[in-house]
Structures are given as structure tokens and as C-alpha cells.
Design a protein around this motif. Structure first.
Motif, PDB file in Angstrom:
ATOM      1  N   ARG A  76       1.025  -1.042   0.144  1.00  0.00           N
ATOM      2  CA  ARG A  76       0.123   0.445   0.041  1.00  0.00           C
ATOM      3  C   ARG A  76       1.132   1.228  -0.072  1.00  0.00           C
ATOM      4  O   ARG A  76       1.082   2.263  -0.471  1.00  0.00           O
ATOM      5  CB  ARG A  76      -0.746  -0.393   1.238  1.00  0.00           C
ATOM      6  N   TYR A  92     -17.457  -7.861   2.705  1.00  0.00           N
ATOM      7  CA  TYR A  92     -17.004  -8.488   4.220  1.00  0.00           C
ATOM      8  C   TYR A  92     -17.867  -6.591   4.996  1.00  0.00           C
ATOM      9  O   TYR A  92     -17.690  -5.457   4.859  1.00  0.00           O
ATOM     10  CB  TYR A  92     -16.254  -8.072   5.241  1.00  0.00           C
ATOM     11  N   ARG A 138     -18.866  -5.039   7.308  1.00  0.00           N
ATOM     12  CA  ARG A 138     -18.448  -4.452   8.433  1.00  0.00           C
ATOM     13  C   ARG A 138     -16.965  -3.755   8.469  1.00  0.00           C
ATOM     14  O   ARG A 138     -16.846  -2.781   9.465  1.00  0.00           O
ATOM     15  CB  ARG A 138     -18.482  -5.347   9.678  1.00  0.00           C
ATOM     16  N   LEU A 139     -16.433  -4.042   7.023  1.00  0.00           N
ATOM     17  CA  LEU A 139     -15.207  -3.121   6.877  1.00  0.00           C
ATOM     18  C   LEU A 139     -14.958  -2.171   5.785  1.00  0.00           C
ATOM     19  O   LEU A 139     -15.852  -2.146   5.479  1.00  0.00           O
ATOM     20  CB  LEU A 139     -14.588  -4.883   6.677  1.00  0.00           C
ATOM     21  N   ASP A 140     -14.383  -0.759   5.984  1.00  0.00           N
ATOM     22  CA  ASP A 140     -14.101   0.170   5.301  1.00  0.00           C
ATOM     23  C   ASP A 140     -14.392  -0.926   3.843  1.00  0.00           C
ATOM     24  O   ASP A 140     -13.813  -1.493   3.672  1.00  0.00           O
ATOM     25  CB  ASP A 140     -12.856   0.268   5.610  1.00  0.00           C
ATOM     26  N   PRO A 141     -15.175  -0.189   2.901  1.00  0.00           N
ATOM     27  CA  PRO A 141     -15.039  -0.444   1.618  1.00  0.00           C
ATOM     28  C   PRO A 141     -13.749  -0.260   0.201  1.00  0.00           C
ATOM     29  O   PRO A 141     -14.272  -1.254  -0.853  1.00  0.00           O
ATOM     30  CB  PRO A 141     -16.623  -0.132   0.772  1.00  0.00           C
ATOM     31  N   VAL A 142     -13.446   0.460   1.185  1.00  0.00           N
ATOM     32  CA  VAL A 142     -12.177   0.981   0.075  1.00  0.00           C
ATOM     33  C   VAL A 142     -10.622   0.781   0.185  1.00  0.00           C
ATOM     34  O   VAL A 142     -10.335   0.342  -0.080  1.00  0.00           O
ATOM     35  CB  VAL A 142     -12.416   2.649  -0.470  1.00  0.00           C
ATOM     36  N   ARG A 143     -10.702   1.005   2.004  1.00  0.00           N
ATOM     37  CA  ARG A 143      -9.192   0.969   1.863  1.00  0.00           C
ATOM     38  C   ARG A 143      -9.208   0.130   3.500  1.00  0.00           C
ATOM     39  O   ARG A 143      -8.954   0.751   4.590  1.00  0.00           O
ATOM     40  CB  ARG A 143      -8.635   2.326   3.068  1.00  0.00           C
ATOM     41  N   PRO A 144      -9.798  -0.923   3.894  1.00  0.00           N
ATOM     42  CA  PRO A 144     -10.302  -1.771   5.270  1.00  0.00           C
ATOM     43  C   PRO A 144      -8.261  -2.291   5.799  1.00  0.00           C
ATOM     44  O   PRO A 144      -7.431  -2.508   4.430  1.00  0.00           O
ATOM     45  CB  PRO A 144     -10.786  -2.947   4.604  1.00  0.00           C
ATOM     46  N   ASP A 168      -7.645  -6.549   9.594  1.00  0.00           N
ATOM     47  CA  ASP A 168      -9.558  -6.931   9.575  1.00  0.00           C
ATOM     48  C   ASP A 168      -9.534  -7.950   8.868  1.00  0.00           C
ATOM     49  O   ASP A 168     -10.567  -8.409   8.962  1.00  0.00           O
ATOM     50  CB  ASP A 168     -10.115  -5.234   9.623  1.00  0.00           C
TER      51      ASP A 168
END
Length: 192
Positions: free
Chosen positions: A69, A81, A83-89, A93
Motif C-alpha cells: 500500500r 465484508y 463491517r469493513l471499510d469498503p475502500v481501504r480496510p 481486519d
């Protein structure tokens, strides 16, 4: 001495400068620079090429994804998932959510990293082996080979283990040919 001596000094100075830039770009001195014959490693034959690191755990996977990254020109993540950030989990996680799924129902996630014009992608299916794939048709010239070498060095550096470029296979077999490899312990990139 004349012209030959002067030319020799210029060529050596250029080579040293190129290696210094190469070392700076990659964070470790890679002694194998792109050579024209390396393009043949990526002849289009209908199969992918795989970059893999053996004998890993979730710790190495997370270290590699987080390192990429920072070092890649661009990264993307796709995951199911909610519950996780859709762009940058966070990579930790992603692996936690992935491990929480029943093994026979794992939908998994996809991580992609771009170096230059070349995209590398991983669909993690086990923690014991890091595997990224690259499409040979994306590695068209020495710039593409340089991107592959840079990626190989970055993955090995982050995992703190040798990274291997092989032909496509579902699981590594010790008898299969290693096309290129980078050992972060020695800083050497080699080929067969």
C-alpha cells in the motif's frame, strides 16, 4: 588511455548511478537489472506467472499488503465484508473477517497492486503461502520486467523471506522451475 579509458569510466559511472537509483527505488540493492531476455519469461502462453513466498503466516501476509500500500503506484481491494471499510480496510481486519468465515464457504477478498503499468493481484486462499499473479500480456517490454523485479523485491523485503517468480500452479511444487527470485537476506535477485 584516450577515448577507451574515458568511455570506460563513463560506462562504469552510469552503471553505478543506475544501481544506486535502482537500490533507492527498491529499498534493497537488487543486483539483477532488467535484461532483454527476461521478456521471454513472460511469453503469452495462456497461463499466469505467480510471485510466491513460502512458509508464511497471516503476519507475513499483513506485512506484505501494508507494505505494498505504501510502495505501489496504486492499490485496490475488493471484499464482501460489510463491517469493513469498503475502500481501504486494514489488512489485519481483512484476514480476521476471512478467517471467521466457515472454510468451505469463504468468499475471500482480492488485493491488487500496480507498479508502473503492471498489475499484480492476490486472492488469498491460505495463510501458509503468499501468492500474487501477473498476466504475461501486461509485461510487454523492459519497463514491464522492471516492474516485476521491483514487485518481487518489495514482496520479499516485506515478508523477510525469498520471493519466487514461477509459472502458474494452484500450489507450489518444489520441483517446479523458479524463473526469478529475490532473497532479502542477501539482497540478490537471481534467475535460472
Amino acid at each position: 588511455m584516450g577515448e577507451t579509458g574515458a568511455r570506460g569510466r563513463v560506462e562504469v559511472a552510469h552503471e553505478v548511478a543506475h544501481e544506486a537509483v535502482h537500490a533507492c527505488e527498491h529499498g534493497a540493492r537488487a543486483r539483477c537489472l532488467p535484461e532483454p531476455w527476461m521478456c521471454r519469461v513472460f511469453h503469452i502462453d495462456g497461463s499466469l506467472r505467480d510471485i510466491r513466498v513460502l512458509d508464511t503466516s497471516r503476519v507475513e501476509w499483513i506485512a506484505v499488503l501494508e507494505h505494498l500500500r505504501v510502495m505501489a503506484d496504486e492499490t485496490e481491494v475488493e471484499h464482501p465484508y460489510p463491517r469493513l471499510d469498503p475502500v481501504r480496510p486494514a489488512a489485519a481486519d481483512l484476514f480476521r473477517a476471512w478467517a471467521d468465515e466457515p472454510e468451505d464457504e469463504r468468499s475471500g477478498f482480492c488485493f491488487r497492486a500496480r507498479f508502473g503499468a503492471v498489475w499484480f493481484f492476490a486472492l488469498p486462499c491460505e495463510e501458509e503461502e503468499i501468492e500474487f499473479s501477473v498476466r504475461p500480456e501486461d509485461v510487454l517490454d523492459l519497463a514491464g520486467v522492471a516492474a516485476v523485479l521491483r514487485f518481487l523485491v518489495e514482496v520479499a523485503t516485506a515478508a523477510r523471506r525469498p520471493a519466487l517468480l514461477t509459472g502458474e500452479t494452484a500450489r507450489y511444487d518444489p520441483g517446479m522451475a523458479t524463473l526469478l527470485s529475490h532473497d532479502p537476506a542477501t539482497g540478490l535477485t537471481s534467475h535460472t
